[in-house]
Design a protein around this motif. Structure first.
Motif, PDB file in Angstrom:
ATOM      1  N   PHE A 211       0.934   6.319  10.123  1.00  0.00           N
ATOM      2  CA  PHE A 211      -0.407   6.527  10.774  1.00  0.00           C
ATOM      3  C   PHE A 211      -0.958   5.085  11.162  1.00  0.00           C
ATOM      4  O   PHE A 211      -1.939   5.104  11.701  1.00  0.00           O
ATOM      5  CB  PHE A 211      -1.427   7.205   9.971  1.00  0.00           C
ATOM      6  N   ASP A 212      -0.309   3.994  10.974  1.00  0.00           N
ATOM      7  CA  ASP A 212      -1.014   2.397  11.055  1.00  0.00           C
ATOM      8  C   ASP A 212      -2.104   2.319  10.267  1.00  0.00           C
ATOM      9  O   ASP A 212      -3.196   1.588  10.669  1.00  0.00           O
ATOM     10  CB  ASP A 212      -1.225   2.338  12.636  1.00  0.00           C
ATOM     11  N   ILE A 213      -2.244   2.916   9.265  1.00  0.00           N
ATOM     12  CA  ILE A 213      -3.544   2.698   8.139  1.00  0.00           C
ATOM     13  C   ILE A 213      -3.047   1.542   7.455  1.00  0.00           C
ATOM     14  O   ILE A 213      -1.975   1.244   6.883  1.00  0.00           O
ATOM     15  CB  ILE A 213      -3.609   3.969   7.186  1.00  0.00           C
ATOM     16  N   PRO A 214      -3.981   0.675   7.476  1.00  0.00           N
ATOM     17  CA  PRO A 214      -3.873  -0.689   6.670  1.00  0.00           C
ATOM     18  C   PRO A 214      -3.863  -0.411   5.193  1.00  0.00           C
ATOM     19  O   PRO A 214      -4.203   0.633   4.804  1.00  0.00           O
ATOM     20  CB  PRO A 214      -5.231  -1.543   7.342  1.00  0.00           C
ATOM     21  N   LEU A 215      -3.667  -1.607   4.484  1.00  0.00           N
ATOM     22  CA  LEU A 215      -3.766  -1.600   2.904  1.00  0.00           C
ATOM     23  C   LEU A 215      -4.904  -1.252   2.530  1.00  0.00           C
ATOM     24  O   LEU A 215      -5.985  -1.661   2.901  1.00  0.00           O
ATOM     25  CB  LEU A 215      -3.304  -3.158   2.555  1.00  0.00           C
TER      26      LEU A 215
END
Length: 114
Positions: free
Chosen positions: A101-105
């Protein structure tokens, strides 16, 4: 990071909704597991949760879902997203899925008692 969670449960439609206090809307909604949807804001960070057929999906009673003492933890790295939901400090849901989902850290908690 810890944020205040506003949650509600609709017993008639068996839906649970939780959102971070002060967040308005979402940019995209991802199905991270059967019936568990995670709303993402414009910065690709989770800001809301929607669970349809919540009592079945979470395998808990509707009475349990009516409790307002809810905590949701979301941890994410480049490989996996971890979602854990607690009601009255009892873990009722723990999910892991690929982070497609391209969710960052991120490592934060949404807590109704914050």
């Amino acid at each position: 990071m810890k944020k205040r969670l506003i949650s509600s449960y609709d017993e008639v439609n068996d839906t649970f909704v939780g959102k971070i206090d002060g967040e308005i809307g979402f940019c995209v909604d991802f199905d991270i597991s059967d019936g568990v949807f995670l709303g993402i804001n414009k910065n690709n960070c989770p800001n809301s949760v929607y669970i349809c057929n919540a009592s079945s999906v979470l395998n808990v009673s509707k009475q349990t879902l009516e409790n307002s003492n809810v905590k949701i933890k979301i941890n994410c790295n480049s490989i996996c997203l971890y979602f854990t939901m607690f009601i009255e400090n009892l873990c009722i849901c723990s999910l892991r899925c690929k982070n497609i989902f391209d969710i960052p850290l991120v490592d934060f908690e949404m807590d109704s008692n914050f």
